[in-house]
Design a protein around this motif. Structure first.
Motif, PDB file in Angstrom:
ATOM      1  N   LYS A   1      11.560  23.989  66.647  1.00 44.70           N
ATOM      2  CA  LYS A   1      11.012  24.537  67.715  1.00 44.70           C
ATOM      3  C   LYS A   1      11.062  23.280  68.671  1.00 44.70           C
ATOM      4  O   LYS A   1      10.197  22.085  68.310  1.00 44.70           O
ATOM      5  N   PHE A   2      11.662  23.183  69.873  1.00 48.36           N
ATOM      6  CA  PHE A   2      11.656  22.037  70.678  1.00 48.36           C
ATOM      7  C   PHE A   2      10.285  22.070  71.655  1.00 48.36           C
ATOM      8  O   PHE A   2       9.536  21.268  71.688  1.00 48.36           O
ATOM      9  N   SER A   3      10.069  23.470  71.817  1.00 50.18           N
ATOM     10  CA  SER A   3       9.053  23.890  72.531  1.00 50.18           C
ATOM     11  C   SER A   3       8.622  25.225  72.239  1.00 50.18           C
ATOM     12  O   SER A   3       9.517  25.595  71.681  1.00 50.18           O
ATOM     13  N   GLN A   4       7.625  25.844  72.921  1.00 50.52           N
ATOM     14  CA  GLN A   4       7.611  27.255  72.769  1.00 50.52           C
ATOM     15  C   GLN A   4       8.604  28.092  73.593  1.00 50.52           C
ATOM     16  O   GLN A   4       8.915  29.211  73.234  1.00 50.52           O
ATOM     17  N   GLU A   5       9.026  27.292  74.384  1.00 54.92           N
ATOM     18  CA  GLU A   5      10.429  28.172  75.302  1.00 54.92           C
ATOM     19  C   GLU A   5      11.805  27.813  74.591  1.00 54.92           C
ATOM     20  O   GLU A   5      12.797  28.641  74.919  1.00 54.92           O
ATOM     21  N   HIS A   6      12.012  26.901  73.672  1.00 56.55           N
ATOM     22  CA  HIS A   6      13.267  26.431  73.307  1.00 56.55           C
ATOM     23  C   HIS A   6      13.253  26.246  71.681  1.00 56.55           C
ATOM     24  O   HIS A   6      12.417  25.646  71.379  1.00 56.55           O
ATOM     25  N   SER A   7      14.148  26.884  71.020  1.00 58.31           N
ATOM     26  CA  SER A   7      14.281  26.527  69.573  1.00 58.31           C
ATOM     27  C   SER A   7      15.832  26.505  69.288  1.00 58.31           C
ATOM     28  O   SER A   7      16.770  27.275  69.917  1.00 58.31           O
TER      29      SER A   7
ATOM     30  N   PRO B   1       7.394  23.573  55.789  1.00 62.31           N
ATOM     31  CA  PRO B   1       7.784  22.867  57.020  1.00 62.31           C
ATOM     32  C   PRO B   1       8.284  21.417  56.839  1.00 62.31           C
ATOM     33  O   PRO B   1       7.826  20.549  55.901  1.00 62.31           O
ATOM     34  N   ILE B   2       9.645  20.937  57.427  1.00 66.28           N
ATOM     35  CA  ILE B   2       9.824  19.694  57.119  1.00 66.28           C
ATOM     36  C   ILE B   2       9.150  18.688  58.118  1.00 66.28           C
ATOM     37  O   ILE B   2       8.789  17.680  57.815  1.00 66.28           O
TER      38      ILE B   2
ATOM     39  N   ASP C   1       8.284  28.822  56.563  1.00 74.02           N
ATOM     40  CA  ASP C   1       7.208  28.797  56.779  1.00 74.02           C
ATOM     41  C   ASP C   1       6.716  27.573  57.617  1.00 74.02           C
ATOM     42  O   ASP C   1       7.383  26.312  57.189  1.00 74.02           O
ATOM     43  N   PHE C   2       6.220  27.566  58.841  1.00 75.95           N
ATOM     44  CA  PHE C   2       5.990  26.251  59.485  1.00 75.95           C
ATOM     45  C   PHE C   2       4.751  25.543  59.212  1.00 75.95           C
ATOM     46  O   PHE C   2       4.404  24.362  59.722  1.00 75.95           O
TER      47      PHE C   2
ATOM     48  N   LYS D   1       7.202  22.266  63.621  1.00 77.99           N
ATOM     49  CA  LYS D   1       7.923  21.912  64.421  1.00 77.99           C
ATOM     50  C   LYS D   1       9.383  22.432  63.821  1.00 77.99           C
ATOM     51  O   LYS D   1      10.349  23.032  64.262  1.00 77.99           O
ATOM     52  N   THR D   2       9.521  21.986  62.523  1.00 77.52           N
ATOM     53  CA  THR D   2      11.059  22.254  61.820  1.00 77.52           C
ATOM     54  C   THR D   2      10.721  22.950  60.341  1.00 77.52           C
ATOM     55  O   THR D   2       9.795  22.224  59.598  1.00 77.52           O
ATOM     56  N   SER D   3      11.181  24.077  60.137  1.00 78.19           N
ATOM     57  CA  SER D   3      10.901  24.655  58.909  1.00 78.19           C
ATOM     58  C   SER D   3      12.420  24.898  58.250  1.00 78.19           C
ATOM     59  O   SER D   3      13.452  24.760  58.992  1.00 78.19           O
ATOM     60  N   MET D   4      12.276  25.109  56.965  1.00 80.35           N
ATOM     61  CA  MET D   4      13.437  25.506  56.239  1.00 80.35           C
ATOM     62  C   MET D   4      13.204  26.425  55.276  1.00 80.35           C
ATOM     63  O   MET D   4      12.024  26.780  54.858  1.00 80.35           O
TER      64      MET D   4
END
Length: 782
Positions: free
Chosen positions: A299-305, A253-254, A231-232, A258-261
């Protein structure tokens, strides 16, 4: 939603460059999780256009200039409408949120209810974790493999046997993947459970008809298990305590948004059940297992993860003081998802896997353990180009295998066993691939692909030479060639794939498909079914790769606005170079395994029928499969032929299989489930006559697999209730596996008793009684 509440979006073009048609593209996002949604439907002006989002959540539509009402839909989510004034190319992204519903009304699915009609690929089974959790299984665990065995065309050799037999194929002919990374060991407790914790599984897709060209390396089927992402937005904690299995899950969310685990731990606690069995050998036995899953998503952005996954499993089984198995598995992968333009995405994946197993005898004059295993590196890159009515996939994959030496070791300090070691092979497999999915009309679609695979066995290794004109045996070895490095032998070829779908109205479709596949990695075993100590064997100079040709044809029909779905599919597969062991084969610590196996032709054919109810107070399905699996050896030497070179049933040939799965949705989070399972008994080899020689009775065995054990029948039930404790997010699951306590036969052996001259048959049952379990789970949110 009233039209006045519908958002209005305008796209304008250069007045001097007006066109009759414009492109509308964008992505569809899950509002709750932030994940991109694949398979979402795009409806334009009240009609389904045949356009769905691709695997990366992207869509592309070529629309007439002007005003349109566009609705994005996904089953289980609220439709999102827009009024689009399209006078220029535009990008329209949207988010879909979950519907609020009671369990007695819906089962959430990741695809539309009519996808069985409109999907272009034959023989596809897709299911998400919400469906899996409703099926009663052993130990009360939601389990991918047990659910698959209730679907058409999927079975196993029996209880206590790992692996799946899909459409008459061997267990090692199936490509099992976790997020597209290869998984070689995928079972717990000798096959009673899969190694995938249901709490961290999102969904699975089984390709048992036409396998897409981006999957390869096996000759029968491909199963990709997609794991959940954390979960983000908020932290969730859940724990389960059961009579057989305990679990812990943490996700969150870490870095928010942006970052989840997500991390899941599962371990067994079933030994106390063994200690209550009357049989002394069972009471003195020991079984334990664990699995750990860790997923990190950034997620670096909506286009890159970037996604990281790790799965570690371990098992230990000891039957009294007589024998035991131990095995462990590690799979880890790193996946980069990149949307490089409005209609082109690129996915890169690197993975590492390691598998070790052992067979031990802890007592006797010389206690010992035999260990073997392998590790591998996998790399894959896939590009997806989405055009109007066309999706194009291109990419390549490479896998390097390194077999670990097979080693005999003393089990204890008192053992008189001396260490022995047999070296194993190293191999490299690589394949470029391409495919195209074309939807020229709403009623017709076609999918075609091509994969070109190559395999090299790499040095160092020793290649035995044999006398010409004689079968390969220990006695016909004429010399050994030692090769230090480089390519020893090379195999490969083209693997075409194709399927088509013709929909002649909204509720009827016909599909057909063909695929050809090479398999360079196989297992060798002289046991009845797959076991943890089966030897993985790469292709060599004398053990050639399998090649299969798979044909399938199906008719699909839905009723009552897709409340009911039915299908009838037929399949036919031939396989070249399928392995079979010779009589009295000696497989362990053997540096020349080619002397103990023989290759031949495999044949599998059959038909599958499915009727399924998707919505309502009672859901479930009835599945019937008629399937034959045959093999014949093709050696030029008659003295090593099996059954004189005639066709005979494989160990997993079970012609008739019936499964009935029923889910009664009782409301307020309560479900009662009842399952019925029937299958024909599998083949066995048995004494057919006896000869008396000098007062000694000598049995004469039949041809291989000419008899069958008794038919298999089992009934399971479970009851799932949520909200067991007021104001807690909890649930309790009570299940009974083998409700009727039937002593279903796993195998039959023959033994001469005192005062009896003839051998008498005895039935071996792995579970001969009802197996109840209860699990309590609770989840907390922060």
């Amino acid at each position: 939603m009233a039209q006045s509440e519908t958002p209005i979006v305008k796209f304008q073009a250069d007045p001097e460059r007006k066109k009759a048609k414009y492109i509308l593209t964008g992505k569809v996002i899950d509002k709750q999780t932030g994940d991109l949604i694949s398979g979402a439907a795009v409806h334009v002006d009240g009609f389904f256009t045949g356009i769905n989002t691709d695997r990366n959540g992207m869509y592309l539509a070529h629309l007439d200039s002007g005003r349109h009402r566009i609705v994005f839909r996904q089953f289980g989510k609220k439709g999102q409408p827009f009024i689009v004034e399209l006078y220029g190319d535009g990008v329209l992204d949207t988010e879909l949120e979950n519907l609020s519903f009671e369990l007695e009304t819906f089962i959430v699915r990741e695809e539309e209810k009519d996808r069985n009609i409109k999907s272009p690929i034959t023989g596809v089974t897709k299911m998400n974790i919400e469906d899996i959790k409703l099926i009663p299984t052993l130990m009360g665990e939601p389990d991918v493999f047990n659910v698959l065995q209730a679907t058409p065309g999927v079975t196993s050799v029996g209880e206590g046997s790992s692996g799946l037999n899909i459409r008459g194929g061997q267990a090692d002919q199936n490509l099992i993947m976790m997020n597209e990374a290869i998984v070689l060991s995928n079972s717990h407790a000798l096959g009673f459970l899969s190694a995938f914790n249901g709490d961290v599984v999102r969904n699975f897709t089984l390709y048992k008809g036409t396998v897409p060209s981006n999957f390869g390396g096996r000759s029968a089927a491909a199963l990709n298990i997609e794991m959940s992402k954390g979960d983000f937005e908020k932290w969730n904690y859940s724990g389960s305590l059961g009579t057989a299995v305990s679990k812990l899950l943490v996700e969150g969310p870490i870095i928010p948004e942006k970052t989840s685990m997500i991390a899941g731990l599962r371990r067994s606690n079933a030994n106390w059940l063994l200690q209550r069995v009357d049989e002394p050998d069972v009471r003195n036995s020991n079984i334990r297992f664990h699995d750990i899953y860790l997923g990190l998503n950034h997620k670096f952005s909506q286009e890159h993860s970037l996604d990281f996954s790790l799965l570690n499993t371990g098992d230990y089984f000891r039957f009294s003081d007589q024998f035991g198995f131990e095995w462990n598995n590690l799979v880890t992968s790193l996946t980069s998802n990149n949307l490089l333009s409005e209609n082109f995405s690129l996915i890169g994946m690197a993975a590492f896997g390691s598998f070790n197993n052992g067979f031990f005898e802890p007592s006797g004059t010389d206690p010992s353990i035999i260990k073997n295993g392998l590790y591998y590196f996998q790399g894959k890159i896939t590009g997806l180009l989405t055009l109007e009515n066309t999706d194009i996939t291109i990419g390549g994959e490479a896998i390097q295998y390194q077999m670990r030496p097979e080693t005999l070791l003393p089990f204890s300090g008192e053992s008189g066993i001396f260490q022995e070691k047999v070296g194993k092979q190293k191999g490299l497999e690589f394949a470029p691939f391409a495919s195209i999915d074309w939807n020229p009309t709403e009623n017709f679609s076609i999918s075609g692909g091509l994969r070109y695979s190559q395999y090299h066995q790499l040095g160092p290794d020793s290649v035995h030479r044999y006398q010409e004109g004689l079968p390969r045996t220990r006695l016909t070895i004429s010399g050994i060639d030692a090769i230090d490095e480089g390519s020893i032998v090379r195999y490969g070829g083209f693997e075409p794939r194709a399927s088509m779908r013709w929909t002649f109205n909204e509720v009827n479709s016909i599909k057909a498909g063909y695929s050809s596949m090479f398999q360079y990695l196989q297992t060798i075993s002289n046991a009845t079914g797959p076991t943890p100590i089966d030897l993985w064997q790469l292709s060599t100079t004398y053990i050639q790769p399998q090649r299969s040709h798979n044909l399938s044809l199906g008719y699909f029909r839905n009723f009552k606005e897709n409340e009911w779905s039915t299908s009838l599919e037929g399949f036919y597969r031939t396989t070249e170079n399928q392995l079979e062991y010779r009589d009295f084969a000696d497989l362990f610590l053997n540096p020349h395994l080619e002397t103990e196996v023989i290759q031949g032709q495999g044949l599998a054919y059959g038909a599958e029928f499915l009727i399924q109810r998707n919505t309502g107070g009672i859901t479930g399905w009835l599945a019937y499969t008629y399937s034959r699996s045959l093999i014949r050896t093709t050696s030029e030497f008659s003295e090593i032929q099996i059954n004189r070179g005639n066709w005979f049933p494989t160990n997993f040939d079970r012609p008739h299989i019936v499964s009935l799965v029923t889910n009664f949705h009782l409301g307020k989070g309560r479900n009662f489930n009842l399952n019925f399972n029937f299958s024909t008994g599998r083949p066995v080899t048995a004494p057919s006559t006896n000869y008396l020689v000098n007062g000694i009775l000598i049995p004469d065995y039949s041809d291989r697999n000419q008899f069958r054990i008794p038919n298999y029948f089992r009934v399971d039930l479970s009851y799932l209730a949520k909200g067991f404790v007021r104001n807690w997010n909890d649930k309790i699951n009570f299940s009974v596996y083998n409700l009727l306590g039937r002593r279903n036969a796993y195998s039959v052996f023959f033994q001469r008793e005192e005062n009896f001259l003839r051998l008498r048959p005895y039935q071996v049952s792995v579970l001969g009684s009802a197996f109840p379990s209860i699990t309590y789970s609770v989840t907390f949110n922060k």
